[in-house]
Design a protein around this motif. Sequence first.
Motif, short mmCIF file in Angstrom:
data_model
loop_
_atom_site.label_atom_id
_atom_site.label_comp_id
_atom_site.label_asym_id
_atom_site.label_seq_id
_atom_site.Cartn_x
_atom_site.Cartn_y
_atom_site.Cartn_z
N PHE A 101 25.47 36.32 47.38
CA PHE A 101 26.76 35.87 47.90
C PHE A 101 26.59 35.05 49.19
N VAL A 102 25.52 35.31 49.93
CA VAL A 102 25.20 34.46 51.07
C VAL A 102 24.89 33.05 50.59
N GLN A 103 24.11 32.97 49.53
CA GLN A 103 23.79 31.67 48.95
C GLN A 103 25.03 31.02 48.35
N LEU A 104 25.90 31.84 47.76
CA LEU A 104 27.14 31.33 47.18
C LEU A 104 28.00 30.67 48.25
N GLU A 105 28.07 31.31 49.43
CA GLU A 105 28.85 30.72 50.51
C GLU A 105 28.24 29.41 50.98
N ARG A 106 26.92 29.35 51.04
CA ARG A 106 26.26 28.11 51.45
C ARG A 106 26.56 26.98 50.47
N LEU A 107 26.65 27.34 49.18
CA LEU A 107 26.97 26.33 48.17
C LEU A 107 28.45 25.99 48.12
N GLY A 108 29.29 26.89 48.69
CA GLY A 108 30.73 26.70 48.57
C GLY A 108 31.45 26.26 49.82
N ASN A 109 30.75 26.24 50.96
CA ASN A 109 31.45 25.84 52.18
C ASN A 109 31.73 24.34 52.19
N GLY A 110 32.61 23.93 53.09
CA GLY A 110 32.90 22.52 53.22
C GLY A 110 31.77 21.81 53.94
N ASN A 111 31.21 20.84 53.29
CA ASN A 111 30.07 20.10 53.84
C ASN A 111 30.25 18.64 53.44
N ASN A 112 30.68 17.82 54.36
CA ASN A 112 31.01 16.43 54.03
C ASN A 112 29.82 15.67 53.47
N LEU A 113 28.65 15.91 54.02
CA LEU A 113 27.46 15.19 53.56
C LEU A 113 27.13 15.58 52.12
N ALA A 114 27.20 16.89 51.83
CA ALA A 114 26.92 17.36 50.47
C ALA A 114 27.98 16.87 49.49
N THR A 115 29.24 16.85 49.92
CA THR A 115 30.31 16.34 49.07
C THR A 115 30.07 14.87 48.73
N ALA A 116 29.66 14.10 49.73
CA ALA A 116 29.37 12.69 49.50
C ALA A 116 28.22 12.50 48.52
N ASP A 117 27.35 13.50 48.42
CA ASP A 117 26.22 13.44 47.49
C ASP A 117 26.60 13.90 46.08
N GLY A 118 27.88 14.20 45.87
CA GLY A 118 28.35 14.54 44.53
C GLY A 118 28.73 15.98 44.32
N GLU A 119 28.67 16.82 45.35
CA GLU A 119 29.04 18.23 45.21
C GLU A 119 30.55 18.39 45.44
N TYR A 120 31.32 17.87 44.49
CA TYR A 120 32.76 17.76 44.68
C TYR A 120 33.49 19.09 44.59
N TRP A 121 32.81 20.13 44.09
CA TRP A 121 33.45 21.45 44.09
C TRP A 121 33.77 21.92 45.51
N ARG A 122 33.08 21.35 46.49
CA ARG A 122 33.31 21.73 47.87
C ARG A 122 34.69 21.29 48.39
N LEU A 123 35.42 20.54 47.60
CA LEU A 123 36.79 20.17 47.96
C LEU A 123 37.76 21.30 47.64
#
Length: 254
Positions: A40-62
């Motif tokens: 779940f720690v890893q899940l939060e890292r994958l799910g938090n808002g991260n503009n750079l990661a979102t720009a790289d295609g991780e659109y679930w972070r929206l």
Amino acid sequence: MFFRTESFQDFIRFYPIVATLIGIHIFLWLTGDLLQISYFVQLERLGNGNNLATADGEYWRLITPIFFHAGLAHMIFNSFSLVLFGPALEQMLGKGKFLLAYLGAGFAGNVGTFLLGPDYYLHVGASGAIFGLFGVYLYMIYAKKHLIDQANAQIVLTITVIGLVMTFIRPNINIYGHIFGLIGGLALGPIVTSGAQTFTMSFSRSRRRGSDSDIGFDPNRWNKRRIPWRRFLPKFIWGMLVILIIAGLFGRFF
């Protein structure tokens, strides 16, 4: 409208979406922040808002940042806000439209953060979605006055103004998320309030025994009931506002 008198069982029964959202908040905090379970720690890292990661295609972070929080105080504050202001809307709009308003406003807040925030900006929290609920209430106040009485409209306006002021004077607040969440709620207002019913809350004995009588919000219900704590309600609401203001000044909820 914002004064909770239900039992725990009634709250879950009549507001299943709000109860589920709060349950998710608590579960993710317990497993990720408190117990530090690696998955779940890893899940939060994958799910938090991260503009750079979102720009790289991780659109679930929206969407996913809506469910995570930065610590116990942050989680409690947003969950408490949802307890106060979510139930009436869930009953008035229905489960589907309430969820659309909540997630849609949260999505709008995260999109605004992505478009206008710094590249390395990180964020979590349901604040944008909750501001979206205020946006729906504001739409009701100005476009569908029959859905909310004047006293509760004043409470919504006061809390919204306080929330906006705190947004700009408190450090470490996602300003974009709050503002665009509010705008998202306003924009969704005409859609989700279409066909909405007024909300009255009455947990009578017949209802507890399985009666199918309607639930709704009746703006004049306080005038129909002569109850000893009627005069206490405004003091309670304003007392809670004062507590929230003080907490906002000295705590770090965002």
